[in-house]
Write a protein that holds these residues in place. Structure first.
Motif, PDB file in Angstrom:
ATOM      1  N   GLY A  42      26.998 -58.026  45.544  1.00  0.00           N
ATOM      2  CA  GLY A  42      28.411 -57.878  45.910  1.00  0.00           C
ATOM      3  C   GLY A  42      29.340 -57.676  44.729  1.00  0.00           C
ATOM      4  O   GLY A  42      30.550 -57.755  44.876  1.00  0.00           O
ATOM      5  N   ILE A  43      28.784 -57.422  43.559  1.00  0.00           N
ATOM      6  CA  ILE A  43      29.581 -57.194  42.355  1.00  0.00           C
ATOM      7  C   ILE A  43      29.789 -55.693  42.206  1.00  0.00           C
ATOM      8  O   ILE A  43      28.823 -54.946  42.036  1.00  0.00           O
ATOM      9  N   LEU A  44      31.031 -55.250  42.296  1.00  0.00           N
ATOM     10  CA  LEU A  44      31.310 -53.820  42.298  1.00  0.00           C
ATOM     11  C   LEU A  44      31.902 -53.306  40.991  1.00  0.00           C
ATOM     12  O   LEU A  44      31.996 -52.091  40.806  1.00  0.00           O
ATOM     13  N   ALA A  45      32.330 -54.187  40.107  1.00  0.00           N
ATOM     14  CA  ALA A  45      32.927 -53.760  38.839  1.00  0.00           C
ATOM     15  C   ALA A  45      32.386 -54.623  37.710  1.00  0.00           C
ATOM     16  O   ALA A  45      32.277 -55.840  37.855  1.00  0.00           O
ATOM     17  N   TRP A  46      32.059 -53.979  36.576  1.00  0.00           N
ATOM     18  CA  TRP A  46      31.542 -54.694  35.414  1.00  0.00           C
ATOM     19  C   TRP A  46      32.030 -54.082  34.105  1.00  0.00           C
ATOM     20  O   TRP A  46      31.469 -54.288  33.043  1.00  0.00           O
ATOM     21  N   ARG A  47      33.113 -53.356  34.192  1.00  0.00           N
ATOM     22  CA  ARG A  47      33.745 -52.783  33.005  1.00  0.00           C
ATOM     23  C   ARG A  47      35.229 -52.660  33.291  1.00  0.00           C
ATOM     24  O   ARG A  47      35.637 -52.502  34.441  1.00  0.00           O
ATOM     25  N   THR A  48      36.040 -52.734  32.232  1.00  0.00           N
ATOM     26  CA  THR A  48      37.463 -52.445  32.378  1.00  0.00           C
ATOM     27  C   THR A  48      37.807 -51.278  31.462  1.00  0.00           C
ATOM     28  O   THR A  48      37.168 -51.068  30.429  1.00  0.00           O
ATOM     29  N   THR A  49      38.819 -50.525  31.851  1.00  0.00           N
ATOM     30  CA  THR A  49      39.219 -49.366  31.055  1.00  0.00           C
ATOM     31  C   THR A  49      39.968 -49.806  29.803  1.00  0.00           C
ATOM     32  O   THR A  49      40.556 -50.888  29.763  1.00  0.00           O
ATOM     33  N   ARG A  50      39.950 -48.937  28.779  1.00  0.00           N
ATOM     34  CA  ARG A  50      40.660 -49.237  27.526  1.00  0.00           C
ATOM     35  C   ARG A  50      42.145 -49.366  27.748  1.00  0.00           C
ATOM     36  O   ARG A  50      42.796 -50.239  27.206  1.00  0.00           O
ATOM     37  N   ASP A  51      42.701 -48.453  28.503  1.00  0.00           N
ATOM     38  CA  ASP A  51      44.134 -48.465  28.774  1.00  0.00           C
ATOM     39  C   ASP A  51      44.379 -49.015  30.175  1.00  0.00           C
ATOM     40  O   ASP A  51      43.990 -48.400  31.155  1.00  0.00           O
ATOM     41  N   GLY A  52      44.972 -50.166  30.236  1.00  0.00           N
ATOM     42  CA  GLY A  52      45.338 -50.743  31.533  1.00  0.00           C
ATOM     43  C   GLY A  52      44.369 -51.771  32.072  1.00  0.00           C
ATOM     44  O   GLY A  52      44.680 -52.470  33.021  1.00  0.00           O
ATOM     45  N   GLY A  53      43.151 -51.846  31.537  1.00  0.00           N
ATOM     46  CA  GLY A  53      42.197 -52.843  32.003  1.00  0.00           C
ATOM     47  C   GLY A  53      41.789 -52.708  33.454  1.00  0.00           C
ATOM     48  O   GLY A  53      41.505 -53.690  34.130  1.00  0.00           O
ATOM     49  N   ARG A  56      36.025 -50.967  36.665  1.00  0.00           N
ATOM     50  CA  ARG A  56      35.126 -49.837  36.896  1.00  0.00           C
ATOM     51  C   ARG A  56      33.723 -50.368  37.176  1.00  0.00           C
ATOM     52  O   ARG A  56      33.327 -51.411  36.689  1.00  0.00           O
ATOM     53  N   GLY A  57      32.973 -49.604  37.946  1.00  0.00           N
ATOM     54  CA  GLY A  57      31.571 -49.906  38.244  1.00  0.00           C
ATOM     55  C   GLY A  57      30.836 -48.592  38.351  1.00  0.00           C
ATOM     56  O   GLY A  57      31.163 -47.632  37.664  1.00  0.00           O
ATOM     57  N   GLY A  63      23.899 -41.422  36.050  1.00  0.00           N
ATOM     58  CA  GLY A  63      24.015 -41.429  34.600  1.00  0.00           C
ATOM     59  C   GLY A  63      24.824 -40.314  33.987  1.00  0.00           C
ATOM     60  O   GLY A  63      24.703 -40.044  32.795  1.00  0.00           O
ATOM     61  N   GLN A  64      25.692 -39.681  34.755  1.00  0.00           N
ATOM     62  CA  GLN A  64      26.468 -38.572  34.228  1.00  0.00           C
ATOM     63  C   GLN A  64      27.916 -38.926  33.892  1.00  0.00           C
ATOM     64  O   GLN A  64      28.505 -38.318  33.029  1.00  0.00           O
ATOM     65  N   CYS A  65      28.475 -39.934  34.554  1.00  0.00           N
ATOM     66  CA  CYS A  65      29.917 -40.140  34.433  1.00  0.00           C
ATOM     67  C   CYS A  65      30.327 -41.246  33.468  1.00  0.00           C
ATOM     68  O   CYS A  65      31.477 -41.295  33.055  1.00  0.00           O
ATOM     69  N   TYR A  66      29.466 -42.147  33.111  1.00  0.00           N
ATOM     70  CA  TYR A  66      29.753 -43.250  32.183  1.00  0.00           C
ATOM     71  C   TYR A  66      30.737 -44.280  32.731  1.00  0.00           C
ATOM     72  O   TYR A  66      31.221 -45.112  31.972  1.00  0.00           O
ATOM     73  N   ASP A  67      31.043 -44.261  33.999  1.00  0.00           N
ATOM     74  CA  ASP A  67      31.917 -45.290  34.563  1.00  0.00           C
ATOM     75  C   ASP A  67      31.210 -46.641  34.647  1.00  0.00           C
ATOM     76  O   ASP A  67      31.857 -47.674  34.659  1.00  0.00           O
ATOM     77  N   CYS A  68      29.890 -46.643  34.684  1.00  0.00           N
ATOM     78  CA  CYS A  68      29.131 -47.879  34.903  1.00  0.00           C
ATOM     79  C   CYS A  68      28.727 -48.586  33.618  1.00  0.00           C
ATOM     80  O   CYS A  68      27.855 -49.452  33.640  1.00  0.00           O
ATOM     81  N   LEU A  69      29.362 -48.267  32.510  1.00  0.00           N
ATOM     82  CA  LEU A  69      28.987 -48.902  31.248  1.00  0.00           C
ATOM     83  C   LEU A  69      29.096 -50.417  31.348  1.00  0.00           C
ATOM     84  O   LEU A  69      30.050 -50.948  31.913  1.00  0.00           O
ATOM     85  N   ALA A  70      28.105 -51.094  30.800  1.00  0.00           N
ATOM     86  CA  ALA A  70      28.079 -52.563  30.798  1.00  0.00           C
ATOM     87  C   ALA A  70      27.497 -53.028  29.475  1.00  0.00           C
ATOM     88  O   ALA A  70      26.853 -52.267  28.761  1.00  0.00           O
ATOM     89  N   GLU A  75      24.283 -55.714  24.015  1.00  0.00           N
ATOM     90  CA  GLU A  75      24.402 -54.315  23.591  1.00  0.00           C
ATOM     91  C   GLU A  75      25.404 -53.592  24.502  1.00  0.00           C
ATOM     92  O   GLU A  75      25.141 -53.404  25.691  1.00  0.00           O
ATOM     93  N   PRO A  76      26.559 -53.179  23.951  1.00  0.00           N
ATOM     94  CA  PRO A  76      27.572 -52.517  24.782  1.00  0.00           C
ATOM     95  C   PRO A  76      27.186 -51.075  25.118  1.00  0.00           C
ATOM     96  O   PRO A  76      26.257 -50.506  24.550  1.00  0.00           O
ATOM     97  N   ASN A  77      27.940 -50.518  26.057  1.00  0.00           N
ATOM     98  CA  ASN A  77      27.842 -49.101  26.425  1.00  0.00           C
ATOM     99  C   ASN A  77      26.496 -48.698  27.003  1.00  0.00           C
ATOM    100  O   ASN A  77      26.035 -47.579  26.797  1.00  0.00           O
ATOM    101  N   ARG A  78      25.893 -49.591  27.785  1.00  0.00           N
ATOM    102  CA  ARG A  78      24.654 -49.263  28.486  1.00  0.00           C
ATOM    103  C   ARG A  78      25.026 -48.782  29.888  1.00  0.00           C
ATOM    104  O   ARG A  78      25.827 -49.401  30.576  1.00  0.00           O
ATOM    105  N   ARG A  79      24.459 -47.664  30.312  1.00  0.00           N
ATOM    106  CA  ARG A  79      24.729 -47.149  31.653  1.00  0.00           C
ATOM    107  C   ARG A  79      23.929 -47.973  32.663  1.00  0.00           C
ATOM    108  O   ARG A  79      22.718 -47.833  32.779  1.00  0.00           O
ATOM    109  N   ALA A  80      24.631 -48.828  33.385  1.00  0.00           N
ATOM    110  CA  ALA A  80      23.989 -49.772  34.297  1.00  0.00           C
ATOM    111  C   ALA A  80      23.208 -49.073  35.405  1.00  0.00           C
ATOM    112  O   ALA A  80      22.261 -49.648  35.935  1.00  0.00           O
TER     113      ALA A  80
END
Length: 104
Positions: A42-53, A56-57, A63-70, A75-80
């Protein structure tokens, strides 16, 4: 007699295991990605945007859009959506670009 898809194909999957998300225990199944395990909990978001926080999930799931980075095991910036969940993985919410510890 009701049978499951696993019964029909004779599958014998390994047992579920635990990962953590921001310290919360999450059950994962063998073969699941980190994103799939988080979604299943039930966890839909695991990243926040740089501007505005903004949260994102997973968006594209392939693996194309990078919205799911965790951040996975520190280790940051892993595509979940591409990282297989492994027993004991520690996933944490990624803030912004994932390198907040670097001086700018």
């Amino acid at each position: 007699m009701a049978r499951t898809p696993a019964d029909l194909v004779g599958a014998r999957p390994d047992p579920p295991f635990e990962i953590t998300f921001d310290g919360r225990r999450v059950t994962a199944l063998p073969g699941q990605t980190v994103a799939a395990a988080l979604w299943g909990a039930g966890i839909l978001a695991w990243r926040t945007t740089r501007d505005g926080g903004r949260p994102r999930g997973a968006f594209c799931g392939i693996g194309q859009c990078y919205d799911c980075l965790a951040t996975v095991n520190g280790e940051p910036n892993r595509r979940a959506c591409l990282v297989p969940a492994r027993p004991g993985d520690a996933i944490t919410t990624q803030e912004g670009h994932g390198h907040d510890h670097l001086a700018v």
